[in-house]
Design a protein around this motif. Structure first.
Motif, PDB file in Angstrom:
ATOM      1  N   UNK A 127      52.314   7.321  -4.966  1.00 36.17           N
ATOM      2  CA  UNK A 127      51.564   6.611  -4.139  1.00 36.17           C
ATOM      3  C   UNK A 127      50.099   6.482  -4.461  1.00 36.17           C
ATOM      4  N   UNK A 128      49.656   7.884  -4.784  1.00 34.80           N
ATOM      5  CA  UNK A 128      48.119   7.924  -5.031  1.00 34.80           C
ATOM      6  C   UNK A 128      47.820   7.161  -6.254  1.00 34.80           C
ATOM      7  N   UNK A 129      48.592   6.965  -7.199  1.00 35.77           N
ATOM      8  CA  UNK A 129      48.171   6.070  -8.538  1.00 35.77           C
ATOM      9  C   UNK A 129      48.252   4.506  -7.966  1.00 35.77           C
ATOM     10  N   UNK A 130      49.460   4.401  -7.262  1.00 37.48           N
ATOM     11  CA  UNK A 130      49.498   2.860  -6.796  1.00 37.48           C
ATOM     12  C   UNK A 130      47.996   2.554  -5.999  1.00 37.48           C
ATOM     13  N   UNK A 131      47.651   3.344  -5.197  1.00 40.27           N
ATOM     14  CA  UNK A 131      46.390   3.084  -4.366  1.00 40.27           C
ATOM     15  C   UNK A 131      45.194   2.855  -5.183  1.00 40.27           C
ATOM     16  N   UNK A 132      45.144   3.823  -6.059  1.00 37.68           N
ATOM     17  CA  UNK A 132      44.127   3.640  -7.308  1.00 37.68           C
ATOM     18  C   UNK A 132      44.167   2.446  -8.088  1.00 37.68           C
ATOM     19  N   UNK A 133      45.303   2.175  -8.428  1.00 37.02           N
ATOM     20  CA  UNK A 133      45.255   0.933  -9.387  1.00 37.02           C
ATOM     21  C   UNK A 133      44.968  -0.185  -8.669  1.00 37.02           C
ATOM     22  N   UNK A 134      45.264  -0.474  -7.462  1.00 30.98           N
ATOM     23  CA  UNK A 134      44.997  -1.608  -6.496  1.00 30.98           C
ATOM     24  C   UNK A 134      43.358  -1.455  -6.415  1.00 30.98           C
ATOM     25  N   UNK A 135      42.784  -0.330  -6.088  1.00 28.30           N
ATOM     26  CA  UNK A 135      41.456  -0.242  -6.059  1.00 28.30           C
ATOM     27  C   UNK A 135      40.707  -0.885  -7.424  1.00 28.30           C
ATOM     28  N   UNK A 136      41.042  -0.432  -8.361  1.00 29.68           N
ATOM     29  CA  UNK A 136      40.610  -0.922  -9.837  1.00 29.68           C
ATOM     30  C   UNK A 136      40.897  -2.138  -9.877  1.00 29.68           C
ATOM     31  N   UNK A 137      41.821  -2.750  -9.616  1.00 30.76           N
ATOM     32  CA  UNK A 137      42.113  -4.172  -9.720  1.00 30.76           C
ATOM     33  C   UNK A 137      41.199  -5.006  -9.036  1.00 30.76           C
ATOM     34  N   UNK A 138      41.142  -4.501  -7.641  1.00 28.85           N
ATOM     35  CA  UNK A 138      40.070  -5.298  -6.547  1.00 28.85           C
ATOM     36  C   UNK A 138      38.632  -5.291  -7.365  1.00 28.85           C
ATOM     37  N   UNK A 139      38.250  -3.984  -7.879  1.00 27.03           N
ATOM     38  CA  UNK A 139      36.946  -3.688  -8.410  1.00 27.03           C
ATOM     39  C   UNK A 139      36.596  -4.661  -9.510  1.00 27.03           C
ATOM     40  N   UNK A 140      37.656  -4.857 -10.502  1.00 31.52           N
ATOM     41  CA  UNK A 140      37.489  -5.639 -11.751  1.00 31.52           C
ATOM     42  C   UNK A 140      37.447  -7.072 -11.397  1.00 31.52           C
ATOM     43  N   UNK A 141      38.207  -7.543 -10.129  1.00 34.05           N
ATOM     44  CA  UNK A 141      37.932  -8.807  -9.592  1.00 34.05           C
ATOM     45  C   UNK A 141      36.879  -8.855  -9.168  1.00 34.05           C
ATOM     46  N   UNK A 142      36.158  -8.193  -8.375  1.00 36.43           N
ATOM     47  CA  UNK A 142      34.767  -8.115  -7.658  1.00 36.43           C
ATOM     48  C   UNK A 142      33.794  -8.505  -8.837  1.00 36.43           C
ATOM     49  N   UNK A 143      33.939  -7.596  -9.823  1.00 36.99           N
ATOM     50  CA  UNK A 143      33.117  -7.580 -11.124  1.00 36.99           C
ATOM     51  C   UNK A 143      33.112  -9.065 -11.593  1.00 36.99           C
ATOM     52  N   UNK A 144      34.448  -9.493 -11.977  1.00 34.86           N
ATOM     53  CA  UNK A 144      34.625 -10.694 -12.516  1.00 34.86           C
ATOM     54  C   UNK A 144      33.849 -11.861 -11.718  1.00 34.86           C
ATOM     55  N   UNK A 145      34.120 -11.845 -10.439  1.00 36.49           N
ATOM     56  CA  UNK A 145      33.642 -12.651  -9.501  1.00 36.49           C
ATOM     57  C   UNK A 145      31.776 -12.867  -9.372  1.00 36.49           C
ATOM     58  N   UNK A 146      31.457 -11.609  -9.645  1.00 42.29           N
ATOM     59  CA  UNK A 146      29.916 -11.292  -9.594  1.00 42.29           C
ATOM     60  C   UNK A 146      29.559 -11.624 -10.973  1.00 42.29           C
TER      61      UNK A 146
END
Length: 162
Positions: A127-146
């Protein structure tokens, strides 16, 4: 709050949902309940990662300092969120500052207790890995958008960080 009430609070959090009640009782007993008033700092960027926090009530802002000294809010923590596990798992200082936006109650789980929980219950680690993977996915999306790309594909808001 009674110990049995804290166990019930922990059971509703996905990270702890599959843990047997007796173990949750021990976790609740060994954890520390803390209350912060609005504008109080829970942890600062650079502080040692000595504990993870489970949000029981209220909300807090996750803040990152900019080069000019200003702070930018990157997330909001609310009930049932778990925060601070990155610093605990990676054995690194806190990655952001967390400041209470309202009266904010948390259960503080010491680093050693959190790590033992992961050793004892592999489903918590997953569950911790899933949470961290979601955060990484979000951060990468934010970086791409920026950088001129598109928004995160799932359209979700960022999960908690420090």
């Amino acid at each position: 709050m009674l110990l049995k009430d804290e166990v019930e609070l922990l059971r509703r959090i996905p990270l702890f949902a599959h843990i047997e009640p007796s173990r949750l009782k021990l976790l609740a007993f060994t954890s520390e309940r803390l209350v912060f008033e609005a504008d109080e700092v829970i942890c600062r960027r650079g502080d040692p990662g000595d504990a993870a926090y489970v949000v029981l009530m209220g909300s807090a802002d996750v803040l990152v300092e900019q080069p000019d000294g200003s702070q930018v809010k990157i997330a909001t923590l609310e009930r049932d969120a778990v925060v601070g596990e990155i610093a605990v798992l990676a054995d690194v200082p806190r990655t952001a500052t967390v400041r209470a936006a309202t009266r904010f109650e948390v259960l503080r789980i010491a680093k050693n207790d959190f790590l033992q929980l992961i050793r004892d219950f592999p489903e918590v680690a997953i569950e911790v890995l899933r949470t961290l993977a979601r955060r990484l996915s979000w951060a990468l999306g934010e970086l791409a958008e920026a950088r001129g790309g598109s928004a995160p594909p799932d359209g979700r808001s960022p999960p908690a960080l420090p």
